[in-house]
Every structure is written in structure tokens, then in C-alpha cells.
Design an enzyme around this catalytic site. Structure first.
Site, PDB file in Angstrom:
ATOM      1  N   CYS A   1     113.569 -21.383 127.227  1.00  0.00           N
ATOM      2  CA  CYS A   1     114.080 -22.042 128.419  1.00  0.00           C
ATOM      3  C   CYS A   1     112.953 -22.554 129.302  1.00  0.00           C
ATOM      4  O   CYS A   1     111.885 -21.956 129.381  1.00  0.00           O
ATOM      5  CB  CYS A   1     114.906 -21.075 129.251  1.00  0.00           C
ATOM      6  SG  CYS A   1     116.188 -20.264 128.320  1.00  0.00           S
TER       7      CYS A   1
ATOM      8  N   ARG B   1     109.195 -26.938 124.554  1.00  0.00           N
ATOM      9  CA  ARG B   1     109.417 -25.502 124.409  1.00  0.00           C
ATOM     10  C   ARG B   1     110.641 -25.200 123.545  1.00  0.00           C
ATOM     11  O   ARG B   1     110.819 -24.072 123.108  1.00  0.00           O
ATOM     12  CB  ARG B   1     109.619 -24.875 125.796  1.00  0.00           C
ATOM     13  CG  ARG B   1     108.400 -24.993 126.682  1.00  0.00           C
ATOM     14  CD  ARG B   1     108.761 -24.723 128.122  1.00  0.00           C
ATOM     15  NE  ARG B   1     109.069 -23.336 128.369  1.00  0.00           N
ATOM     16  CZ  ARG B   1     108.189 -22.428 128.765  1.00  0.00           C
ATOM     17  NH1 ARG B   1     106.944 -22.773 128.953  1.00  0.00           N
ATOM     18  NH2 ARG B   1     108.553 -21.188 128.995  1.00  0.00           N
TER      19      ARG B   1
ATOM     20  N   TRP C   1     117.551 -22.406 126.013  1.00  0.00           N
ATOM     21  CA  TRP C   1     117.459 -22.032 124.595  1.00  0.00           C
ATOM     22  C   TRP C   1     118.343 -20.805 124.461  1.00  0.00           C
ATOM     23  O   TRP C   1     118.032 -19.742 124.989  1.00  0.00           O
ATOM     24  CB  TRP C   1     116.005 -21.724 124.256  1.00  0.00           C
ATOM     25  CG  TRP C   1     115.736 -21.511 122.795  1.00  0.00           C
ATOM     26  CD1 TRP C   1     115.541 -22.458 121.838  1.00  0.00           C
ATOM     27  CD2 TRP C   1     115.605 -20.243 122.134  1.00  0.00           C
ATOM     28  NE1 TRP C   1     115.311 -21.856 120.626  1.00  0.00           N
ATOM     29  CE2 TRP C   1     115.348 -20.507 120.780  1.00  0.00           C
ATOM     30  CE3 TRP C   1     115.702 -18.915 122.546  1.00  0.00           C
ATOM     31  CZ2 TRP C   1     115.171 -19.504 119.839  1.00  0.00           C
ATOM     32  CZ3 TRP C   1     115.529 -17.909 121.607  1.00  0.00           C
ATOM     33  CH2 TRP C   1     115.258 -18.213 120.268  1.00  0.00           C
TER      34      TRP C   1
ATOM     35  N   ASN D   1     115.097 -17.841 132.669  1.00  0.00           N
ATOM     36  CA  ASN D   1     114.475 -17.809 131.341  1.00  0.00           C
ATOM     37  C   ASN D   1     114.261 -16.340 130.996  1.00  0.00           C
ATOM     38  O   ASN D   1     113.713 -15.596 131.802  1.00  0.00           O
ATOM     39  CB  ASN D   1     113.127 -18.549 131.406  1.00  0.00           C
ATOM     40  CG  ASN D   1     112.309 -18.416 130.131  1.00  0.00           C
ATOM     41  OD1 ASN D   1     112.813 -17.963 129.103  1.00  0.00           O
ATOM     42  ND2 ASN D   1     111.052 -18.806 130.196  1.00  0.00           N
ATOM     43  N   GLY D   2     114.698 -15.903 129.805  1.00  0.00           N
ATOM     44  CA  GLY D   2     114.489 -14.509 129.412  1.00  0.00           C
ATOM     45  C   GLY D   2     115.796 -13.805 129.139  1.00  0.00           C
ATOM     46  O   GLY D   2     116.813 -14.445 128.837  1.00  0.00           O
TER      47      GLY D   2
ATOM     48  N   GLU E   1     101.245 -20.511 105.417  1.00  0.00           N
ATOM     49  CA  GLU E   1     101.345 -21.495 106.499  1.00  0.00           C
ATOM     50  C   GLU E   1     102.011 -22.781 105.979  1.00  0.00           C
ATOM     51  O   GLU E   1     102.839 -23.386 106.661  1.00  0.00           O
ATOM     52  CB  GLU E   1      99.946 -21.778 107.070  1.00  0.00           C
ATOM     53  CG  GLU E   1      99.837 -22.941 108.045  1.00  0.00           C
ATOM     54  CD  GLU E   1     100.677 -22.805 109.317  1.00  0.00           C
ATOM     55  OE1 GLU E   1     101.307 -21.748 109.520  1.00  0.00           O
ATOM     56  OE2 GLU E   1     100.733 -23.770 110.095  1.00  0.00           O
TER      57      GLU E   1
ATOM     58  N   LYS F   1     105.407 -24.230 107.564  1.00  0.00           N
ATOM     59  CA  LYS F   1     105.476 -25.590 108.114  1.00  0.00           C
ATOM     60  C   LYS F   1     106.635 -26.357 107.481  1.00  0.00           C
ATOM     61  O   LYS F   1     107.401 -27.011 108.160  1.00  0.00           O
ATOM     62  CB  LYS F   1     104.156 -26.284 107.808  1.00  0.00           C
ATOM     63  CG  LYS F   1     103.513 -27.111 108.839  1.00  0.00           C
ATOM     64  CD  LYS F   1     102.852 -26.496 110.013  1.00  0.00           C
ATOM     65  CE  LYS F   1     103.561 -25.426 110.739  1.00  0.00           C
ATOM     66  NZ  LYS F   1     102.755 -24.690 111.666  1.00  0.00           N
TER      67      LYS F   1
ATOM     68  N   GLU G   1     110.174 -24.883 108.566  1.00  0.00           N
ATOM     69  CA  GLU G   1     110.601 -25.005 109.966  1.00  0.00           C
ATOM     70  C   GLU G   1     110.972 -26.425 110.363  1.00  0.00           C
ATOM     71  O   GLU G   1     111.798 -26.614 111.238  1.00  0.00           O
ATOM     72  CB  GLU G   1     109.576 -24.405 110.930  1.00  0.00           C
ATOM     73  CG  GLU G   1     108.301 -25.167 111.064  1.00  0.00           C
ATOM     74  CD  GLU G   1     107.321 -24.491 112.016  1.00  0.00           C
ATOM     75  OE1 GLU G   1     107.749 -23.907 113.018  1.00  0.00           O
ATOM     76  OE2 GLU G   1     106.104 -24.558 111.754  1.00  0.00           O
TER      77      GLU G   1
ATOM     78  N   HIS H   1     104.350 -10.350  89.733  1.00  0.00           N
ATOM     79  CA  HIS H   1     104.993  -9.121  90.214  1.00  0.00           C
ATOM     80  C   HIS H   1     106.373  -9.401  90.802  1.00  0.00           C
ATOM     81  O   HIS H   1     106.904  -8.612  91.572  1.00  0.00           O
ATOM     82  CB  HIS H   1     104.096  -8.419  91.230  1.00  0.00           C
ATOM     83  CG  HIS H   1     102.778  -8.031  90.652  1.00  0.00           C
ATOM     84  ND1 HIS H   1     102.637  -6.995  89.753  1.00  0.00           N
ATOM     85  CD2 HIS H   1     101.548  -8.592  90.769  1.00  0.00           C
ATOM     86  CE1 HIS H   1     101.365  -6.914  89.371  1.00  0.00           C
ATOM     87  NE2 HIS H   1     100.694  -7.886  89.975  1.00  0.00           N
TER      88      HIS H   1
ATOM     89  N   LYS I   1     109.079 -23.375 121.408  1.00  0.00           N
ATOM     90  CA  LYS I   1     107.617 -23.464 121.358  1.00  0.00           C
ATOM     91  C   LYS I   1     106.973 -22.220 121.962  1.00  0.00           C
ATOM     92  O   LYS I   1     105.940 -21.768 121.510  1.00  0.00           O
ATOM     93  CB  LYS I   1     107.173 -24.714 122.118  1.00  0.00           C
ATOM     94  CG  LYS I   1     105.691 -25.003 122.059  1.00  0.00           C
ATOM     95  CD  LYS I   1     105.289 -25.486 120.689  1.00  0.00           C
ATOM     96  CE  LYS I   1     103.796 -25.747 120.574  1.00  0.00           C
ATOM     97  NZ  LYS I   1     103.371 -25.778 119.173  1.00  0.00           N
TER      98      LYS I   1
HETATM   99  C1  F6R Z   1     104.987 -22.399 113.775  1.00  0.00           C
HETATM  100  C2  F6R Z   1     104.705 -21.976 115.133  1.00  0.00           C
HETATM  101  C3  F6R Z   1     105.029 -20.573 115.509  1.00  0.00           C
HETATM  102  C4  F6R Z   1     104.008 -20.043 116.529  1.00  0.00           C
HETATM  103  C5  F6R Z   1     104.423 -18.657 117.020  1.00  0.00           C
HETATM  104  C6  F6R Z   1     103.413 -18.065 117.985  1.00  0.00           C
HETATM  105  O1  F6R Z   1     104.602 -23.725 113.566  1.00  0.00           O
HETATM  106  O2  F6R Z   1     104.273 -22.744 115.944  1.00  0.00           O
HETATM  107  O3  F6R Z   1     105.096 -19.749 114.386  1.00  0.00           O
HETATM  108  O4  F6R Z   1     102.747 -20.008 115.932  1.00  0.00           O
HETATM  109  O5  F6R Z   1     105.679 -18.734 117.652  1.00  0.00           O
HETATM  110  O6  F6R Z   1     103.293 -18.838 119.139  1.00  0.00           O
HETATM  111  P1  F6R Z   1     102.024 -18.715 120.068  1.00  0.00           P
HETATM  112  O7  F6R Z   1     100.859 -19.203 119.290  1.00  0.00           O
HETATM  113  O8  F6R Z   1     102.314 -19.579 121.259  1.00  0.00           O
HETATM  114  O9  F6R Z   1     101.868 -17.265 120.426  1.00  0.00           O
END
Ligand code: F6R
Length: 608
Positions: free
Chosen positions: A2, A27, A74, A98-99, A480, A484, A487, A503, A603
Site C-alpha cells: 500500500c 510498490r 495491496w 498500510n500494514g 534468479e 524473474k 513473476e 536427485h 515492490k
Molecule cells: C523479485 C523481487 C523481490 C525482492 C524482495 C525483497 O524480482 O524484486 O523478490 O527482491 O521482495 O525486496 P527488497 O530488496 O526491497 O528487500
């Protein structure tokens, strides 16, 4: 997660509030709303979905008024629809939040028993009802706010507007970030400095347990007992950046192509480009004296930490304990004050990472923060801050923050090696030389591979599952790559250590699941090629991401081979990040998903 904004203004605020919400879009959110007070009456507009829907509402039915609050939601408690969207109104009280209010069910039952009727499924609405109760009992807004804050528990940032007190906003923080912006005759509230950047760069960050009373003439900050506290005013760095896409279709694309420049900027903070030495004294942590390192982070930042582990262990012979923050914080692992801890976070606000930091701090460890947002809570609570200097990352999928985190971790590991005497001055110079060369190689690679990644993405988009394999630092990179892809394109993907293939995951291999093998021609290459053989023997389709030496050394048939320049092991994970980022990006574009704001994702994850 949020986003919150508020303005106590001298001119109409609705448009400016929506503009500020747009800057918080990155975000992640699924509904939005705005409320103002005009001629002593509060009114609001709310809409499910993107801000465009809220703007249409406002166009059809404008909201006058010079004081207001706004919110991107959110969803946590209750589906993302208009009824659950904030601001929540109860008898002249408007609340955005927010929260999570943790004791909301207990409060809700209590309020219902008193005859209060709830119109939404949210936890936030209990805050509005509590405040309305207290105002009805005769408390003024300030007393009502303090009483409410002493009743609710959980992680929250709140902005509140009282109809009987136009020209004032109240705010509180216990967990998620909230900042007060100081303008000329106008005052602002925002979840971060980016939201407030068009209005002001003078910011006061609230800390946990702060309640702010914001009027035209300034902000008074109280603790929950009502005692005034002082918080410093800072000049925010956020205003230095223009948050727009430039010529790119998406922020993610822009951020991928920005990497050579931002990495160069980040590196200049840690290494000397002329002498090829690590800047001495760049670290408030004496890596020479620590007995070990604990690293914790979430998601992509965790995967950067895993690669960092290989470097700290190899170059500095420093044992590293690493875990995802949501596990780390509860594992009750034994720690010693002779260890140091590193927390990696783009936003610097991730709730689990912050909780892990506090666990380590309580155990007496020296704390370092590898963060992008230098004013963030994680940075403020650390002994040493290692900024990654990537500039605002708006695309929800992390790209440039990941590679800048790696550049900083590589520099720190080399510095630690020097401090511990585990690498010679010659080795230091050689390793730093590779780092210095890296931005140029990145720019070259981005140019060369773009068309190939774009056409390959059309192929990938036909599949439901994709497997990524790698060894050494290419193993976290495989994870990673999978993260990517899933997501932003919503294709199911997994990343595995190539040696783990037999395995279990080998059972999945057939012609319907492409296997992306990340294998620079390093000391693991031959072993990874053996694993590729196992895939090929079972009819698996291989996408081989390697370098010129690796391509020359393997004769296995592949669905595609992506050939990168031969680079030193220390920069390989950064260079090899580029094809996996572009592959995910183009696949998502081709599939027509919302690349910058993928469904369900936020985000800045400020709740557990
Ligand atoms: C994936 C991504 C998330 C963040 C994770 C941690 O592309 O961006 O997995 O890496 O939510 O966020 P931060 O780095 O802000 O603690």
C-alpha cells in the site's frame, strides 16, 4: 505494498494526490482512493484496479478541497474491490492504512457488540470506528488518535483526517515507512520520498511509535503517551531522479539498459578506477576482525546474498551463514558478537529482513546494510550502510538493484580478502580490474544479445514449465532466472543446482520443458556439461547460456545457444544476469502481461 499520501495545502489537492499515488504505483496495488475536505465536508472517490479508473471517477465527479489523503491498496484483509478500497469513512473520520492491524478481529467483535456496523472486510475499518467512538465520547482528534494508537497492535502506517478539524492530518508509524514532507505553507505525508519528490525534498522520517500532527505551519511529532519528540529534517536524494520511462516501453526495460551506467556509479563508491584498489575505510565493519558473517534477505536480494556467500568464502575465507529472512528471524540460531551481519534490501523496508536485522542487533552483532534507499529503516538501523546507488527501481521485478547488489558485495568481499590477508595486492588489483571493465562489457552484451533473446522469448512463451540449472555462482543465478520468469510471465519455472538434477528433477525432463543451462567456461563447466548430457539423453530441450569458450567446447545439440564474452569468475554472475533478465522481460511482453506491476506482487513488502 500500500501507498499513502496526504496534503495539507493552500490549493486544490485531488490531482496532486493522484500524481503522488502514481509515483507509488511501483510498490504494487489493486485499488486506489482519495478523500478531501471541502467547506467542512469530507468526500471520497475510490476505484478497483489501476489509477486510471480512479482518475476517470475524479474526472466525472471532481473532488474540490485543499486538505486530503489518498491511498493505493495491496489487498491483505478482504478482496480488492471498491468497498474495501481506502480511505475508510466512519462518522467524519477518514483513514488510510498500510500494514496489518493484528488485533483487528478482537476489536471488530468488541465494536460490533457496541452496535457498530462494518461496511468493509478490512482490518483498517476498526481504526476508523475506534476513532469515531472516541470523538463521540468527546475527545479531540489528538486525544482520540493517541487513545486509538494505544489500542491497536501490529505493523501499520496510518494517515487520518477528521472532518471537524480541516487543515490538519494525523499520521502514525509502527512498522511500514511514513515520511512528513515540509513545503512552503503546505505540508505533506507520503510512504516514501519518491512520492513527495515533486512537492519537496525536505523530509522528516517518522520512526516506530511516532504520531505526527501535520498542519499548514509544520508537524508536531509525539510518542504514544503524547510527549513531544524531535526527529531530524533531511534532504532527500529522491528528487535528484526523474521517474519516467524515457524511450522505453516499460520501467523494467529501462532499468535493464541502465545497468552499465548505474553499476559504474556504484563501483566508483567502492573501488578506485585508476589504481584498481578497493577504497580503504569504505566499511565501518572491520571484516579483518570478524569471525564470520550472517547474511539475510528476501527474494532476489537473498539470491544476491547467496552469490555473495561464494565470494566472501572464496576470497576472504570468511564463513557465511545465510537464510531467507522469513526463516532467519525465527530460527533462533546461535550467533556471536564476534560475527558481523549483512542485510540486503533494495527498498530497505522489507519487514522480514528488518526483523532479522533486529535479531542480530539484539545478539550484539555489527550490522551492515546493502540497500538502495539510503534513508530507509534498514539503513537507519545499521552500523554501516553500503548503498548500491542503482537509483529508483520502479519495475516490480528487480534487475538493476540485483546487479548493483552483486557489484557491492563483490567489492566488499575483495575488501574483506585484503583486510584478512587472504588475497594478495596483485590479486586485489586483478579482481578490481575485472570489476572496472564490467560496465563496458555489460553495454556490449546488452546490445549483442537483445534480438536473440527477443526471438527466443517467443519460443519460451509456448511452454508451461521451464527449468534453470547452474553450478557455483550460476546456481543462485539459475534460481534468479526462474524467479524473474515466473513473476512477470507467470510461466512456472524452477532453478536448481545442476548437480541436484539426478536427485529428483530429472524425472520431469521431456520435450515439453525447456532446460536453461547457465554455464560460463569456468572450473565447473565440464560437470555442468555432463548434466546437460543427461538432459539431452532424455529428449530435453536445452537453452545453453555460455561464453565463447564454452560454446566451442560443447557439441551437444541445443534449442538455442547464447554466447557471451569470456569473463573472469568474479563478474560472470553479473554478465550472465543480462540474458536471463532479457529473456524474462521479452517473454512477458510477448505474453502481454503487466510487466512493471505483475499481478499479486508488491515492490516494498512491509508486512510478514
Ligand atoms: C523479485 C523481487 C523481490 C525482492 C524482495 C525483497 O524480482 O524484486 O523478490 O527482491 O521482495 O525486496 P527488497 O530488496 O526491497 O528487500
Amino acid at each position: 505494498m500500500c501507498g499513502i499520501v496526504g496534503i495539507v495545502g493552500t490549493a486544490p489537492v485531488a490531482d496532486r494526490l493522484v500524481d503522488a499515488l502514481r509515483r507509488l504505483e511501483y510498490r504494487g496495488y489493486d485499488s486506489a482512493g482519495v478523500a478531501t475536505i471541502h467547506d467542512g465536508v469530507m468526500d471520497r472517490r475510490r476505484a478497483e484496479g489501476k489509477l486510471l479508473n480512479l482518475e476517470k471517477r475524479l474526472e466525472a465527479d471532481p473532488l474540490p478541497g485543499t486538505t486530503g489523503i489518498a491511498h493505493t491498496r495491496w489487498a491483505t484483509h478482504g478482496v480488492p474491490n471498491e468497498t474495501n478500497a481506502h480511505p475508510h469513512f466512519v462518522e467524519g473520520v477518514a483513514v488510510v492504512h498500510n500494514g496489518i492491524i493484528e488485533n483487528f478481529s478482537e476489536l471488530r467483535e468488541e465494536l460490533k457488540a457496541e452496535g457498530r456496523v462494518f461496511s468493509s472486510q478490512t482490518d483498517t475499518e476498526v481504526v476508523a470506528h475506534l476513532l469515531a467512538n472516541y470523538v463521540r465520547d468527546g475527545l479531540d482528534p489528538r486525544a482520540a488518535m493517541l487513545k486509538m494508537l494505544n489500542r491497536v497492535t501490529g505493523a501499520y502506517a496510518l494517515a487520518v483526517m477528521f472532518q471537524n478539524d480541516p487543515g490538519t492530518l494525523m499520521a502514525a508509524r509502527s512498522g511500514p515507512p511514513l515520511a512528513v514532507g515540509h513545503g512552503k505553507g503546505e505540508m505533506f505525508l507520503g510512504s516514501d520520498a519518491i512520492a513527495l519528490a515533486p512537492f519537496t525534498n525536505e523530509i522528516t522520517y517518522l520512526v516506530d511509535g511516532d504520531c505526527a500532527i501535520v498542519t499548514h505551519s509544520g508537524a508536531t511529532i509525539l510518542d504514544y503517551s503524547g510527549k513531544e519528540v524531535n526527529r531530524p529534517r533531511q534532504i532527500s536524494h529522491a528528487t535528484a531522479y526523474v521517474v519516467d520511462k524515457g524511450n522505453h516501453r516499460h520501467f523494467m526495460e529501462k532499468e535493464i539498459y541502465e545497468q552499465p551506467e548505474v553499476i559504474s556509479h556504484a563501483l566508483s563508491h567502492y573501488v578506485d578506477f585508476a589504481s584498481h584498489r578497493v577504497h580503504p575505510g569504505v566499511s565501518a565493519i572491520d571484516f579483518g576482525k570478524v569471525s564470520g558473517l550472517a547474511i539475510s534477505a528476501c527474494g532476489t536480494a537473498y539470491l544476491a546474498g547467496l552469490i555473495g556467500k561464494y565470494w566472501f568464502e572464496r576470497y576472504a575465507r570468511l564463513p557465511v551463514e545465510i537464510d531467507v529472512a522469513s526463516e532467519f528471524r525465527y530460527r533462533e540460531m546461535p550467533l556471536s558478537p564476534s560475527q558481523a551481519a549483512l542485510f540486503i534490501s533494495q527498498s530497505g523496508e522489507t519487514a522480514d529482513t528488518l526483523a532479522s536485522l533486529r535479531y542480530c542487533r539484539d545478539n550484539g552483532l555489527k550490522i551492515g546494510a546493502v540497500v538502495n534507499v539510503r534513508e530507509s529503516t534498514i539503513a537507519r538501523e545499521s552500523d554501516a550502510v553500503f548503498p548500491i546507488m542503482a537509483g529508483p527501481e520502479i519495475g516490480v521485478a528487480s534487475t538493476k538493484a540485483f546487479t548493483c547488489q552483486l557489484a557491492v558485495l563483490a567489492s566488499l568481499a575483495i575488501g574483506a580478502g585484503v583486510a584478512r590477508g587472504t588475497i594478495s595486492a596483485k590479486d586485489e588489483k586483478e579482481l578490481v580490474h575485472h570489476l572496472v571493465e564490467m560496465p563496458r562489457i555489460m553495454a556490449q552484451v546488452l546490445n549483442i544479445i537483445q534480438p536473440q533473446m527477443e526471438s527466443l522469448s517467443r519460443e519460451i512463451s509456448k511452454y508451461k514449465d521451464v527449468l534453470y540449472l547452474g553450478r557455483g555462482t550460476s546456481f543462485p543465478l539459475a534460481m534468479e532466472g526462474a524467479l524473474k520468469l515466473k513473476e512477470i510471465s507467470y510461466i512456472h519455472a524452477e532453478g536448481y543446482a545442476a548437480g541436484e538434477l539426478k536427485h529428483g528433477p530429472i524425472a520431469l525432463i521431456d520435450e515439453n520443458m525447456p532446460v536453461i543451462v547457465i554455464a560460463p567456461h569456468d572450473r565447473f563447466f565440464d560437470k555442468t556439461v555432463s548434466n546437460m548430457q543427461e538432459v539431452a539423453a532424455r529428449g530435453g530441450r536445452i537453452i545453453f547460456i555460455t561464453d565463447a569458450a564454452g560454446a566451442a567446447a560443447s557439441t551437444l545439440p541445443t534449442m538455442a545457444t547464447i554466447i557471451l564474452p569470456v569473463v573472469d569468475e568474479i563478474i560472470a554472475p553479473i554478465i550472465f544476469s543480462l540474458p536471463i533478465q532479457l529473456l524474462a522481460y521479452h517473454t512477458a511482453v510477448f505474453m502481454g502481461t503487466d510487466v512493471d506491476q505483475p499481478r499479486n506482487l508488491a515492490k516494498s513488502v512491509t508486512v510478514e
